[in-house]
Write a protein that holds these residues in place. Structure first.
Motif, PDB file in Angstrom:
ATOM      1  N   GLU A   1       6.247  81.446  42.033  1.00 52.08           N
ATOM      2  CA  GLU A   1       5.376  81.924  43.110  1.00 52.08           C
ATOM      3  C   GLU A   1       5.515  81.017  44.337  1.00 52.08           C
ATOM      4  N   HIS A   2       5.630  81.643  45.517  1.00 50.11           N
ATOM      5  CA  HIS A   2       5.738  80.927  46.787  1.00 50.11           C
ATOM      6  C   HIS A   2       4.593  81.351  47.707  1.00 50.11           C
ATOM      7  N   ARG A   3       4.349  80.538  48.714  1.00 49.75           N
ATOM      8  CA  ARG A   3       3.399  80.925  49.759  1.00 49.75           C
ATOM      9  C   ARG A   3       3.990  80.588  51.123  1.00 49.75           C
ATOM     10  N   ASP A   4       3.525  81.299  52.136  1.00 49.39           N
ATOM     11  CA  ASP A   4       4.013  81.116  53.489  1.00 49.39           C
ATOM     12  C   ASP A   4       3.324  79.896  54.111  1.00 49.39           C
ATOM     13  N   HIS A   5       4.102  78.924  54.558  1.00 55.88           N
ATOM     14  CA  HIS A   5       3.548  77.733  55.189  1.00 55.88           C
ATOM     15  C   HIS A   5       3.331  78.005  56.679  1.00 55.88           C
ATOM     16  N   VAL A   6       2.298  78.789  56.984  1.00 55.97           N
ATOM     17  CA  VAL A   6       2.059  79.206  58.364  1.00 55.97           C
ATOM     18  C   VAL A   6       1.697  78.029  59.265  1.00 55.97           C
ATOM     19  N   ASN A   7       1.215  76.939  58.688  1.00 53.42           N
ATOM     20  CA  ASN A   7       0.847  75.781  59.495  1.00 53.42           C
ATOM     21  C   ASN A   7       2.061  75.113  60.123  1.00 53.42           C
ATOM     22  N   GLN A   8       3.260  75.456  59.648  1.00 57.45           N
ATOM     23  CA  GLN A   8       4.475  74.897  60.223  1.00 57.45           C
ATOM     24  C   GLN A   8       4.906  75.659  61.477  1.00 57.45           C
ATOM     25  N   ALA A   9       4.205  76.725  61.824  1.00 50.21           N
ATOM     26  CA  ALA A   9       4.507  77.517  63.015  1.00 50.21           C
ATOM     27  C   ALA A   9       5.926  78.086  62.974  1.00 50.21           C
ATOM     28  N   LYS A  10       6.405  78.436  61.780  1.00 49.33           N
ATOM     29  CA  LYS A  10       7.728  79.033  61.637  1.00 49.33           C
ATOM     30  C   LYS A  10       7.602  80.283  60.781  1.00 49.33           C
ATOM     31  N   LEU A  11       8.319  81.343  61.182  1.00 47.82           N
ATOM     32  CA  LEU A  11       8.326  82.552  60.387  1.00 47.82           C
ATOM     33  C   LEU A  11       9.162  82.363  59.127  1.00 47.82           C
ATOM     34  N   PHE A  12       8.691  82.980  58.040  1.00 43.11           N
ATOM     35  CA  PHE A  12       9.454  83.042  56.803  1.00 43.11           C
ATOM     36  C   PHE A  12       9.734  81.654  56.232  1.00 43.11           C
ATOM     37  N   PHE A  13       8.784  80.766  56.378  1.00 40.57           N
ATOM     38  CA  PHE A  13       8.932  79.369  55.960  1.00 40.57           C
ATOM     39  C   PHE A  13       8.124  79.196  54.682  1.00 40.57           C
ATOM     40  N   TYR A  14       8.698  79.597  53.556  1.00 41.20           N
ATOM     41  CA  TYR A  14       7.974  79.645  52.291  1.00 41.20           C
ATOM     42  C   TYR A  14       8.254  78.407  51.439  1.00 41.20           C
ATOM     43  N   GLY A  15       7.261  78.045  50.635  1.00 44.94           N
ATOM     44  CA  GLY A  15       7.403  76.940  49.702  1.00 44.94           C
ATOM     45  C   GLY A  15       6.687  77.262  48.407  1.00 44.94           C
ATOM     46  N   LEU A  16       7.011  76.530  47.352  1.00 43.22           N
ATOM     47  CA  LEU A  16       6.414  76.764  46.041  1.00 43.22           C
ATOM     48  C   LEU A  16       4.911  76.550  46.066  1.00 43.22           C
ATOM     49  N   VAL A  17       4.181  77.416  45.389  1.00 42.60           N
ATOM     50  CA  VAL A  17       2.737  77.246  45.262  1.00 42.60           C
ATOM     51  C   VAL A  17       2.429  76.026  44.405  1.00 42.60           C
ATOM     52  N   ASN A  18       3.155  75.881  43.311  1.00 40.98           N
ATOM     53  CA  ASN A  18       2.898  74.805  42.358  1.00 40.98           C
ATOM     54  C   ASN A  18       3.944  73.696  42.515  1.00 40.98           C
TER      55      ASN A  18
ATOM     56  N   ALA B   1       9.027  96.252  45.963  1.00 41.51           N
ATOM     57  CA  ALA B   1       7.599  96.570  45.855  1.00 41.51           C
ATOM     58  C   ALA B   1       7.062  96.099  44.512  1.00 41.51           C
ATOM     59  N   GLY B   2       5.936  95.388  44.562  1.00 41.58           N
ATOM     60  CA  GLY B   2       5.311  94.899  43.344  1.00 41.58           C
ATOM     61  C   GLY B   2       5.926  93.633  42.788  1.00 41.58           C
ATOM     62  N   THR B   3       6.860  93.028  43.526  1.00 39.48           N
ATOM     63  CA  THR B   3       7.488  91.787  43.087  1.00 39.48           C
ATOM     64  C   THR B   3       7.067  90.643  44.019  1.00 39.48           C
ATOM     65  N   ARG B   4       7.548  89.437  43.712  1.00 42.95           N
ATOM     66  CA  ARG B   4       7.240  88.285  44.556  1.00 42.95           C
ATOM     67  C   ARG B   4       7.990  88.307  45.880  1.00 42.95           C
ATOM     68  N   HIS B   5       8.862  89.289  46.052  1.00 45.77           N
ATOM     69  CA  HIS B   5       9.556  89.457  47.331  1.00 45.77           C
ATOM     70  C   HIS B   5       8.721  90.277  48.324  1.00 45.77           C
TER      71      HIS B   5
END
Length: 214
Positions: free
Chosen positions: A97-114, A172-176
């Motif tokens: 699982e990943h999440r979007d690091h919106v605080n970096q002010a960059k689009l599509f900048f995802y990192g691991l949740v755990n 659809a329905g996936t982590r993508h």
């Protein structure tokens, strides 16, 4: 896996360098499609790219038939933001699982949740490299890069190759799905009605062997 011999041949693009394709084909097969090729420039003051898996961005499978190459243009050190890898994290080849690091002010900048569990600092192997050094890694390996705290830029070329065995999947329905929706929204903002898969189809280029389904 690393190699120290890749000075680009004149009139040969990075993704078509026969010395590199020779190695890639031994790892994922003779029929190769370049699916994503980038010049990466990391200026002084750039933040860390958090631990992530490249497979998150790719709506095709199997994951073990997608391989990245990353070649240093400048000397790469821990000061200017070298890559780090988590050895063995590509096996089994699962997408975490990943999440979007919106605080970096960059689009599509995802990192691991755990990230604390999957990428602890003491298990990270830092790849300090000289110009021409090249590393090859699977799409599911957990990796990232440190902040650039130097006064110099850090430049590199990178390409992802996929075997002709790869096929597009339904996201659809996936982590993508979150990333795909975010990308499609950005494409609409720019005046395009392309789907996420359409975007990837346009980006691909056959570089060796038989044309794939990508």
């Amino acid at each position: 896996m690393a190699n120290r011999s890749f000075k680009i041949i004149p009139k040969c693009t990075y993704s078509e360098d026969p010395r590199m394709l020779h190695i890639v084909s031994q790892l994922i097969g003779e029929d190769l499609t370049a699916v994503n090729c980038m010049l990466i420039n990391k200026p002084p003051g750039t933040h860390e790219h958090p631990p992530h898996q490249d497979i998150l961005y790719f709506p095709f499978r199997p994951a073990n038939k997608i391989l990245a190459t990353w070649t240093a243009i400048d000397p790469v050190s821990r000061d200017n933001g070298c890559l780090y890898m988590l050895p063995g994290s590509h096996n089994p080849p699962v997408l975490h699982e990943h999440r979007d690091h919106v605080n970096q002010a960059k689009l599509f900048f995802y990192g691991l949740v755990n990230a604390g569990q999957l990428a602890p600092e003491h298990q990270r192997v830092h790849l300090e490299m000289e110009p021409g050094d090249t590393v090859f890694f699977q799409s599911t390996i957990v990796h990232g890069s440190k902040p650039n705290v130097s006064k110099a830029y850090r430049k590199a070329m990178t390409c992802h190759f996929a075997s002709s065995e790869c096929q597009y999947i339904e996201v659809a329905g996936t982590r993508h799905e979150q990333l795909a929706k975010q990308m499609e929204a950005e494409l609409r903002r720019r005046g395009s009605d392309l789907s996420y898969v359409d975007m990837w189809r346009i980006k691909t280029k056959q570089v060796k062997g038989v044309r794939s389904n990508l």
